[in-house]
Design a protein around this motif. Sequence first.
Motif, PDB file in Angstrom:
ATOM      1  N   ASN A 245       0.866  -1.173   0.000  1.00 24.79           N
ATOM      2  CA  ASN A 245       0.000   0.000   0.000  1.00 24.79           C
ATOM      3  C   ASN A 245       0.908   1.230   0.000  1.00 24.79           C
ATOM      4  O   ASN A 245       1.625   1.476   0.968  1.00 24.79           O
ATOM      5  N   LEU A 246       0.904   1.981  -1.114  1.00 25.95           N
ATOM      6  CA  LEU A 246       1.831   3.088  -1.297  1.00 25.95           C
ATOM      7  C   LEU A 246       1.121   4.431  -1.160  1.00 25.95           C
ATOM      8  O   LEU A 246      -0.035   4.586  -1.549  1.00 25.95           O
ATOM      9  N   ALA A 247       1.840   5.400  -0.619  1.00 30.55           N
ATOM     10  CA  ALA A 247       1.323   6.760  -0.484  1.00 30.55           C
ATOM     11  C   ALA A 247       2.368   7.729  -1.013  1.00 30.55           C
ATOM     12  O   ALA A 247       3.572   7.518  -0.852  1.00 30.55           O
ATOM     13  N   GLY A 248       1.904   8.791  -1.651  1.00 31.05           N
ATOM     14  CA  GLY A 248       2.802   9.812  -2.177  1.00 31.05           C
ATOM     15  C   GLY A 248       2.017  10.829  -2.965  1.00 31.05           C
ATOM     16  O   GLY A 248       0.893  10.562  -3.421  1.00 31.05           O
ATOM     17  N   ASP A 249       2.598  12.005  -3.179  1.00 33.65           N
ATOM     18  CA  ASP A 249       1.890  13.092  -3.855  1.00 33.65           C
ATOM     19  C   ASP A 249       1.413  12.709  -5.252  1.00 33.65           C
ATOM     20  O   ASP A 249       0.331  13.106  -5.673  1.00 33.65           O
ATOM     21  N   SER A 250       2.227  11.949  -5.983  1.00 38.71           N
ATOM     22  CA  SER A 250       1.877  11.603  -7.364  1.00 38.71           C
ATOM     23  C   SER A 250       1.504  10.135  -7.520  1.00 38.71           C
ATOM     24  O   SER A 250       1.395   9.640  -8.644  1.00 38.71           O
ATOM     25  N   ILE A 251       1.341   9.440  -6.415  1.00 38.34           N
ATOM     26  CA  ILE A 251       1.072   8.004  -6.462  1.00 38.34           C
ATOM     27  C   ILE A 251      -0.425   7.754  -6.659  1.00 38.34           C
ATOM     28  O   ILE A 251      -1.248   8.107  -5.810  1.00 38.34           O
ATOM     29  N   THR A 252      -0.766   7.167  -7.808  1.00 36.56           N
ATOM     30  CA  THR A 252      -2.119   6.713  -8.095  1.00 36.56           C
ATOM     31  C   THR A 252      -2.030   5.362  -8.776  1.00 36.56           C
ATOM     32  O   THR A 252      -0.954   4.963  -9.260  1.00 36.56           O
ATOM     33  N   ALA A 253      -3.154   4.664  -8.829  1.00 34.69           N
ATOM     34  CA  ALA A 253      -3.158   3.367  -9.502  1.00 34.69           C
ATOM     35  C   ALA A 253      -2.821   3.512 -10.979  1.00 34.69           C
ATOM     36  O   ALA A 253      -2.190   2.623 -11.577  1.00 34.69           O
ATOM     37  N   GLN A 254      -3.219   4.654 -11.577  1.00 33.99           N
ATOM     38  CA  GLN A 254      -2.947   4.870 -12.995  1.00 33.99           C
ATOM     39  C   GLN A 254      -1.493   5.273 -13.245  1.00 33.99           C
ATOM     40  O   GLN A 254      -0.973   5.094 -14.346  1.00 33.99           O
ATOM     41  N   ALA A 255      -0.835   5.831 -12.233  1.00 39.92           N
ATOM     42  CA  ALA A 255       0.551   6.295 -12.405  1.00 39.92           C
ATOM     43  C   ALA A 255       1.550   5.153 -12.374  1.00 39.92           C
ATOM     44  O   ALA A 255       2.699   5.323 -12.776  1.00 39.92           O
ATOM     45  N   ILE A 256       1.138   3.996 -11.866  1.00 36.99           N
ATOM     46  CA  ILE A 256       2.030   2.830 -11.774  1.00 36.99           C
ATOM     47  C   ILE A 256       1.466   1.731 -12.668  1.00 36.99           C
ATOM     48  O   ILE A 256       0.288   1.373 -12.558  1.00 36.99           O
ATOM     49  N   ALA A 257       2.279   1.192 -13.542  1.00 35.81           N
ATOM     50  CA  ALA A 257       1.823   0.210 -14.519  1.00 35.81           C
ATOM     51  C   ALA A 257       2.532  -1.125 -14.324  1.00 35.81           C
ATOM     52  O   ALA A 257       3.589  -1.199 -13.689  1.00 35.81           O
ATOM     53  N   ARG A 258       1.910  -2.184 -14.874  1.00 33.31           N
ATOM     54  CA  ARG A 258       2.574  -3.484 -14.898  1.00 33.31           C
ATOM     55  C   ARG A 258       3.920  -3.334 -15.605  1.00 33.31           C
ATOM     56  O   ARG A 258       4.012  -2.738 -16.675  1.00 33.31           O
ATOM     57  N   GLY A 259       4.946  -3.877 -15.002  1.00 41.23           N
ATOM     58  CA  GLY A 259       6.291  -3.746 -15.560  1.00 41.23           C
ATOM     59  C   GLY A 259       7.145  -2.734 -14.838  1.00 41.23           C
ATOM     60  O   GLY A 259       8.376  -2.763 -14.942  1.00 41.23           O
ATOM     61  N   ASP A 260       6.518  -1.799 -14.099  1.00 38.94           N
ATOM     62  CA  ASP A 260       7.301  -0.888 -13.264  1.00 38.94           C
ATOM     63  C   ASP A 260       7.939  -1.664 -12.118  1.00 38.94           C
ATOM     64  O   ASP A 260       7.523  -2.784 -11.799  1.00 38.94           O
ATOM     65  N   VAL A 261       8.922  -1.067 -11.502  1.00 40.74           N
ATOM     66  CA  VAL A 261       9.608  -1.709 -10.379  1.00 40.74           C
ATOM     67  C   VAL A 261       9.624  -0.730  -9.205  1.00 40.74           C
ATOM     68  O   VAL A 261      10.027   0.432  -9.358  1.00 40.74           O
ATOM     69  N   VAL A 262       9.150  -1.195  -8.050  1.00 42.39           N
ATOM     70  CA  VAL A 262       9.257  -0.411  -6.819  1.00 42.39           C
ATOM     71  C   VAL A 262      10.579  -0.799  -6.165  1.00 42.39           C
ATOM     72  O   VAL A 262      10.837  -1.993  -5.940  1.00 42.39           O
ATOM     73  N   LEU A 263      11.411   0.186  -5.864  1.00 42.18           N
ATOM     74  CA  LEU A 263      12.767  -0.153  -5.429  1.00 42.18           C
ATOM     75  C   LEU A 263      13.331   0.860  -4.438  1.00 42.18           C
ATOM     76  O   LEU A 263      12.754   1.921  -4.186  1.00 42.18           O
ATOM     77  N   ASP A 264      14.459   0.486  -3.865  1.00 45.75           N
ATOM     78  CA  ASP A 264      15.244   1.384  -3.022  1.00 45.75           C
ATOM     79  C   ASP A 264      15.599   2.619  -3.851  1.00 45.75           C
ATOM     80  O   ASP A 264      16.058   2.498  -4.990  1.00 45.75           O
TER      81      ASP A 264
END
Length: 680
Positions: A245-264
């Motif tokens: 569960n992510l929070a951030g100013d620009s974080i939306t379900a549409q802003a993150i797509a399959r194939g992106d990587v959440v990382l350090d």
Amino acid sequence: MIIGTAGHIDHGKTALIGALTGVDTDRLKEEKARGISIDLGFAYLPSEAGILGFIDVPGHERFIHTMLAGASGIDFALLVVAADDGVMLQTREHLAILDLLGVSRGLVALTKADLADDARRAAVSVEIAEVLKGTALDGAPVLAVSAQTGEGIAELRAALVAAAASFSAERQHADFGARFRLSVDRSFALSGAGTVVTGTVVSGVVAVGDRVTVSPTGLPARVRSIHAQNRPAARGVTGDRCALNLAGDSITAQAIARGDVVLDPSLLSPTDRMDASLRVLGSEPKPLGTWFPARLHHGAVEVGARVVPLETEALAPGSYGLVQLVLERPIAAAVRDRFVLRDTSAQRTIGGGRFIDLRAPARKRRTPERLALLAAGGVADPATALARLVELPPYYLDLDAFARDRALAADAPAALAAELKLATLAVGGTTLALSAARWTALGEEIGTALAAYHAANPDLAGIGVEKLRMELGVRLPKPAFLVALARLAAEGMLAVEGGWARLAGHEVRLTRGDELLWEAIAPMLAGPERFRPPRVRDIAGRLGEPEADIRRLFKLLSRLGKVDEVAHDHFFLRPVVSVMVGHARTLASDGEFSAAAFRDRIEHGEHAVGRKVAIQILEFFDRHGVTLRRGDLRRINRHRLDLFGAVDEPPAALLAVQGGGGADVSASAREANGEESYLR
């Protein structure tokens, strides 16, 4: 342990997972209506060996890209073959993909066993064994099962639990110190929670409250909560199936797509050009030539790519080789990650391999030196790879980038440097590493180069730093080279003065000819004319010497600190410059002073300095920060008073020189001006 299904469409993958877990992984309306899997499905089975996570992938050829998104995060393959159909087209392609992804743990479920007699089961089992030969699943057990009758389900569950127990024992010894990466396969909004992404933790550990970044977009986020293996958790580790569960100013379900990587955040460095090893499947109809078009699958991302063979003009079917991959857009990746290539029409799998270098050059990519670097960089063990890389041109390596591109732990650069006894040069947030032997050799080469330069140019203070850098076998970047010189200077080997370097014991000595010429010139700069000495052309005319020779000698004397070029071709003795600084300080004792006041202070008798020369002197002081100008007035910068020598006491034993255009100044006149005469 994460278990992934594989197999042809309608061979019973979803039904089998339902029989094992009680969960129907077909969640979409279209899946229900058509009776086939279209997207990834997920189910979990608690057991004495921990929670088994299942990823159900589509079997239809149109959805191989979705199958690849799920298969990239599995630990154990459950290859499904229907007893009535036997091995089919997608059975072979899914098996090839598992092999390319390096999935070596698995078993085969012979589904729909209720539709086949013993003879048919035996025949299909032989066919399966033949297909598995030469793959990572060669020799995998085959278990007959039926989701309809329940035959073999208990045995299959027991086999999976046993495999999970063995896997858990191995995993306890795994290194979770690598930096965190999670490959996203789903992103959605959850009422009351916000944006949730799911995927498999590729490396490292993530905890509630951690700051992370979404790559390649670079969106910053904070982890509000975690579900690992379908349960609330304080953290997720390598191999876990996680929902963040992510929070951030620009974080939306549409802003993150399959194939992106959440990382350090420290790993954010997407790339669109990398060198890799590639195995071309024997089923490929033609060799892969330069700029061959393909679709690259890595983790859950799919992107257009061009393939450039590096060792040959083309890669033949069934062969291995080094290639450069040029992508349509940047992706997040790490060295040693696996990838799969498919054709642009999405009809067949071409091959797959591992990334070796994420910062591949566009030019000179096929040189022997470049291929040697790839051979060294492709080694799995980081320490071994690093030790080999620093022994190859250019003989140094960005240690921080090396650790970042392999997603190594934050303390890995220091640990690797200590283990391999590397010499490191830290500059501007970058740490360059050289082998200890190469660092010693570099110091010796610098010493030899300086000694040779001093022998050839005894009248010069030293060699230009940039010229020295360009002459060396190990050509460090300029900022790192300056750090290297500073370290050698601290060790007492050399000295760096401005843009010049010299051996610590080197002293400039004039040639005999230059000494004689200086003995003739020095009186012209002293005595009554000291505040307005003749220029280069005037001295050359008086002595009958070439103007270029006089100018060359003055430039040398300037580097030696004997004279200063106050204006073009107008040189003053350094002690005279120091006296003039003293006059300026005296004038400024009450605040600011004018050019006229300074002129009046330094001129005397028939040797008037003139406003033009006075202004040139003051502008020289301005350039060096001795005076600070405001309009037509100036004040003294006390922090720069000693730039041209001490001014608290006039230079000792200043001796006025007879001749050269003026009489000696009387002692009373010198006393009135607060000066003494000076030596040449």
